[in-house]
Design a protein around this motif. Structure first.
Motif, PDB file in Angstrom:
ATOM      1  N   PRO A  86       0.827  -1.209   0.000  1.00  0.00           N
ATOM      2  CA  PRO A  86       0.000   0.000   0.000  1.00  0.00           C
ATOM      3  C   PRO A  86       0.865   1.264   0.000  1.00  0.00           C
ATOM      4  N   ARG A  90       0.359   2.942   5.245  1.00  0.00           N
ATOM      5  CA  ARG A  90      -0.780   2.028   5.311  1.00  0.00           C
ATOM      6  C   ARG A  90      -0.351   0.561   5.314  1.00  0.00           C
ATOM      7  N   GLU A 197      -3.974  -0.501  -4.602  1.00  0.00           N
ATOM      8  CA  GLU A 197      -4.964   0.558  -4.823  1.00  0.00           C
ATOM      9  C   GLU A 197      -5.489   0.559  -6.254  1.00  0.00           C
ATOM     10  N   ARG A 224     -10.313  -0.139   1.104  1.00  0.00           N
ATOM     11  CA  ARG A 224      -8.909   0.161   0.838  1.00  0.00           C
ATOM     12  C   ARG A 224      -8.099  -1.130   0.959  1.00  0.00           C
TER      13      ARG A 224
END
Length: 243
Positions: A86, A90, A197, A224
């Motif tokens: 990520p 994250r 993503e 996410r």
């Protein structure tokens, strides 16, 4: 309130009296300010946990007497999450939350659409952050077995994992089958692939399908990448009866 958990070597935990020094001892003595008479649990991170009581403390270490030992059996089935890298911090968030819920192995994956790249000169540092996060989150969650954080893997590496798994699932918003309808195996590895993503590419989906990966839909919303893994792991851990 549950006793705090610290890490110690397996050989030390086999003794009746343990000296907890080094970084763990300094944290216990100087930061947590543990004192004689207080309860502490020690684990080797591989399934052995010792219930202890502090008998002496100084500025950088604790001396503890072992009251009891427990051995946690290996998990069955074993849950492995392949996490595409990520953005930003994250990655550490994903590792932290997956460790808390009980994931057994976390595999960083360099997917084709990852925005983040672990360049060779920075790879060890980035991987070290993931491993440190897993270690601290495991202690916070009072886990007797800490999750393994594997080396960075390529798509081909992940396909090999999928081929060797008892069940392999690839999270994809376009999948027809919901994750909640999957029947998990009783043993072996469940490999769960979480894309980046930008999503998993068609080439990657085809490669994983050829290796035996089944697409699965997590729910009506798109999560996410840093939260999809922990949500999916929760569904699977409940389905296996480990929760």
């Amino acid at each position: 309130m549950s006793p705090p958990v610290f890490l110690a070597g397996t050989a030390e935990l086999e003794r009746d009296r343990v000296l907890l020094d080094g970084p763990e001892g300094r944290h216990a003595a100087a930061v947590r300010r543990l004192r004689p008479g207080e309860r502490v649990d020690l684990t080797d991170g591989e399934g052995l946990l010792a219930e202890c009581v502090v008998t002496a403390a100084d500025r950088a270490s604790l001396t503890l007497d072992v009251l009891a030992r427990h051995r946690e059996p290996p998990p069955a089935p074993r849950l492995v999450v392949v996490q595409a890298l990520p953005k930003g911090d994250r990655g550490e968030l994903a590792v932290e939350t997956m460790t808390e819920v009980g994931v057994d192995e976390i595999v960083p994956w360099s997917a084709s659409r990852c925005v983040t790249r672990w360049r060779p000169e920075r790879r060890d540092k980035a991987l070290g952050r993931w491993r440190a996060t897993a270690r601290e989150a495991g202690k916070q969650a009072r886990r007797g077995r800490l999750p393994e954080v594997a080396e960075l893997e390529s798509t081909e590496d992940v396909a090999e994992r999928i081929a060797g798994a008892s069940l392999a699932l690839v999270l994809h918003e376009g999948a027809e089958a919901p994750l909640s309808a999957v029947e998990p195996p009783a043993r072996g590895d469940i490999v769960l692939v979480v894309g980046p993503e930008g999503g998993i590419s068609e080439d990657e989906l085809e490669r994983f399908a050829a290796a035996g990966g089944r697409p699965a839909r997590l729910g009506p919303t798109v999560l996410r990448t840093s939260t999809a893994g922990v949500a999916a792991a929760s569904v699977l851990l409940a389905a296996t009866g480990r929760w």
